[in-house]
Design a protein around this motif. Structure first.
Motif, PDB file in Angstrom:
ATOM      1  N   VAL A   1       0.876  -1.186  -0.061  1.00  0.00           N
ATOM      2  CA  VAL A   1      -0.006  -0.024  -0.067  1.00  0.00           C
ATOM      3  C   VAL A   1       0.944   1.108  -0.041  1.00  0.00           C
ATOM      4  CG1 VAL A   1      -1.622   1.418   1.367  1.00  0.00           C
ATOM      5  CG2 VAL A   1      -1.970  -1.137   0.971  1.00  0.00           C
ATOM      6  N   THR A   2       1.897   1.268   0.860  1.00  0.00           N
ATOM      7  CA  THR A   2       2.800   2.306   0.966  1.00  0.00           C
ATOM      8  C   THR A   2       3.537   2.821  -0.603  1.00  0.00           C
ATOM      9  OG1 THR A   2       3.298   2.024   3.215  1.00  0.00           O
ATOM     10  CG2 THR A   2       4.961   3.220   2.190  1.00  0.00           C
ATOM     11  N   THR A   3       3.980   1.534  -1.141  1.00  0.00           N
ATOM     12  CA  THR A   3       4.709   1.975  -2.527  1.00  0.00           C
ATOM     13  C   THR A   3       3.577   2.282  -3.478  1.00  0.00           C
ATOM     14  OG1 THR A   3       6.130  -0.046  -1.842  1.00  0.00           O
ATOM     15  CG2 THR A   3       5.744   0.262  -4.128  1.00  0.00           C
ATOM     16  N   LEU A   4       2.470   1.667  -3.391  1.00  0.00           N
ATOM     17  CA  LEU A   4       1.437   2.105  -4.470  1.00  0.00           C
ATOM     18  C   LEU A   4       0.954   3.593  -4.149  1.00  0.00           C
ATOM     19  CD1 LEU A   4      -1.025  -0.928  -4.779  1.00  0.00           C
ATOM     20  CD2 LEU A   4       0.873  -0.077  -6.519  1.00  0.00           C
ATOM     21  N   ALA A   5       0.820   4.031  -2.840  1.00  0.00           N
ATOM     22  CA  ALA A   5       0.697   5.304  -2.771  1.00  0.00           C
ATOM     23  C   ALA A   5       1.767   6.340  -3.225  1.00  0.00           C
ATOM     24  CB  ALA A   5       0.349   5.724  -1.200  1.00  0.00           C
ATOM     25  N   VAL A   6       3.004   5.883  -3.103  1.00  0.00           N
ATOM     26  CA  VAL A   6       4.204   6.760  -3.549  1.00  0.00           C
ATOM     27  C   VAL A   6       4.224   6.760  -5.253  1.00  0.00           C
ATOM     28  CG1 VAL A   6       6.596   6.934  -3.546  1.00  0.00           C
ATOM     29  CG2 VAL A   6       5.519   6.345  -1.367  1.00  0.00           C
ATOM     30  N   ALA A   7       3.878   5.770  -5.470  1.00  0.00           N
ATOM     31  CA  ALA A   7       4.065   5.494  -7.015  1.00  0.00           C
ATOM     32  C   ALA A   7       2.875   6.391  -7.646  1.00  0.00           C
ATOM     33  CB  ALA A   7       3.753   4.193  -7.465  1.00  0.00           C
ATOM     34  N   PHE A   8       1.882   6.310  -6.856  1.00  0.00           N
ATOM     35  CA  PHE A   8       0.693   7.280  -7.551  1.00  0.00           C
ATOM     36  C   PHE A   8       0.889   8.714  -7.416  1.00  0.00           C
ATOM     37  CE2 PHE A   8      -3.480   9.372  -6.934  1.00  0.00           C
ATOM     38  CZ  PHE A   8      -4.052   9.181  -7.973  1.00  0.00           C
ATOM     39  N   ALA A   9       1.349   9.100  -6.221  1.00  0.00           N
ATOM     40  CA  ALA A   9       1.843  10.543  -6.150  1.00  0.00           C
ATOM     41  C   ALA A   9       3.058  10.899  -7.277  1.00  0.00           C
ATOM     42  CB  ALA A   9       2.288  10.876  -4.726  1.00  0.00           C
ATOM     43  N   LEU A  10       3.886   9.996  -7.503  1.00  0.00           N
ATOM     44  CA  LEU A  10       4.730  10.312  -8.423  1.00  0.00           C
ATOM     45  C   LEU A  10       4.220  10.110  -9.959  1.00  0.00           C
ATOM     46  CD1 LEU A  10       7.895   8.418  -6.998  1.00  0.00           C
ATOM     47  CD2 LEU A  10       7.446  10.838  -7.007  1.00  0.00           C
ATOM     48  N   TRP A  11       3.260   9.360 -10.075  1.00  0.00           N
ATOM     49  CA  TRP A  11       2.681   9.264 -11.306  1.00  0.00           C
ATOM     50  C   TRP A  11       2.050  10.535 -11.942  1.00  0.00           C
ATOM     51  CZ3 TRP A  11      -2.460   6.445 -12.449  1.00  0.00           C
ATOM     52  CH2 TRP A  11      -2.703   5.982 -13.604  1.00  0.00           C
ATOM     53  N   ILE A  12       1.318  11.331 -11.132  1.00  0.00           N
ATOM     54  CA  ILE A  12       0.691  12.375 -11.466  1.00  0.00           C
ATOM     55  C   ILE A  12       1.571  13.453 -12.353  1.00  0.00           C
ATOM     56  CG2 ILE A  12      -0.750  14.440 -10.742  1.00  0.00           C
ATOM     57  CD1 ILE A  12      -1.849  12.343  -8.893  1.00  0.00           C
ATOM     58  N   PRO A  13       2.588  14.042 -11.710  1.00  0.00           N
ATOM     59  CA  PRO A  13       3.458  14.940 -12.439  1.00  0.00           C
ATOM     60  C   PRO A  13       4.050  14.272 -13.936  1.00  0.00           C
ATOM     61  CG  PRO A  13       4.450  14.278 -10.257  1.00  0.00           C
ATOM     62  CD  PRO A  13       3.301  13.630 -10.547  1.00  0.00           C
ATOM     63  N   ARG A  14       4.206  12.912 -13.912  1.00  0.00           N
ATOM     64  CA  ARG A  14       4.689  12.147 -14.949  1.00  0.00           C
ATOM     65  C   ARG A  14       3.942  12.313 -16.064  1.00  0.00           C
ATOM     66  NH1 ARG A  14       5.986   7.644 -12.129  1.00  0.00           N
ATOM     67  NH2 ARG A  14       5.194   6.488 -13.844  1.00  0.00           N
ATOM     68  N   ARG A  15       2.448  12.105 -15.482  1.00  0.00           N
ATOM     69  CA  ARG A  15       1.410  11.955 -16.710  1.00  0.00           C
ATOM     70  C   ARG A  15       1.213  13.614 -17.219  1.00  0.00           C
ATOM     71  NH1 ARG A  15      -1.457   7.432 -18.356  1.00  0.00           N
ATOM     72  NH2 ARG A  15      -3.322   8.758 -18.875  1.00  0.00           N
ATOM     73  N   LEU A  16       1.645  14.573 -16.480  1.00  0.00           N
ATOM     74  CA  LEU A  16       1.460  15.721 -17.163  1.00  0.00           C
ATOM     75  C   LEU A  16       2.556  16.154 -18.156  1.00  0.00           C
ATOM     76  CD1 LEU A  16       0.507  17.943 -14.037  1.00  0.00           C
ATOM     77  CD2 LEU A  16      -1.002  17.404 -15.740  1.00  0.00           C
ATOM     78  N   ARG A  17       3.686  15.594 -18.022  1.00  0.00           N
ATOM     79  CA  ARG A  17       4.731  15.755 -18.783  1.00  0.00           C
ATOM     80  C   ARG A  17       4.324  14.649 -20.049  1.00  0.00           C
ATOM     81  NH1 ARG A  17       7.613  15.677 -14.182  1.00  0.00           N
ATOM     82  NH2 ARG A  17       8.411  13.471 -14.501  1.00  0.00           N
TER      83      ARG A  17
END
Length: 141
Positions: free
Chosen positions: A87-103
């Motif tokens: 769950v911790t890994t997925l939460a961190v990955a999700f938070a990092l995914w958003i700026p990557r999706r904007l790029r």
């Protein structure tokens, strides 16, 4: 060789998939918060445990997420430490995914190589064996 530039897309279009994934995660957490998995049979049974008598790597995972929604990290860790790490890994990955999706609107949330996949399978196997032995009883759900 020219560098391929990703096509420009609107912010909403880039963030639509992360928004749906986030909504699904919040809905699952809300379900586990309000429907207590500590009640026997509330979510069915574990087929692996029914057949072998052993706790699988996921056994206790629903109780761990329920405890996390109550902000009880100690109870979550005692239910299933592997689920808390997931769950911790997925939460961190999700938070990092958003700026990557904007790029880049095609950026995946997580990309797992075959080597990482093998390591995860081995970790799950070792966790299962250890939690079902006397010296690993502290890891049992």
């Amino acid at each position: 060789m020219p560098v391929e530039v990703p096509p420009r897309v609107s912010r909403w279009r880039a963030l639509r998939t992360p928004a749906l994934v986030g909504a699904g995660g919040i809905a699952a957490a809300a379900l586990l918060h309000f429907r207590d998995p500590n009640t026997s049979g509330s979510y069915g049974f574990c087929p692996f445990q029914a057949v072998t008598g052993w706790a699988c790597p996921g056994c206790g995972g629903l109780r761990a997420v329920h405890a996390l929604t109550d902000l009880d990290v100690g109870a979550a860790l005692s239910s299933n430490v592997l689920a808390v790490l997931l769950v911790t890994t997925l939460a961190v990955a999700f938070a990092l995914w958003i700026p990557r999706r904007l790029r880049d609107a095609r950026a995946p949330m997580i990309a797992i190589t075959s080597r990482v996949g093998v390591v995860l399978i081995v970790v799950g196997f070792v966790f299962t064996v250890v939690r079902n032995t006397p010296w690993g009883s502290s890891l049992a759900p």
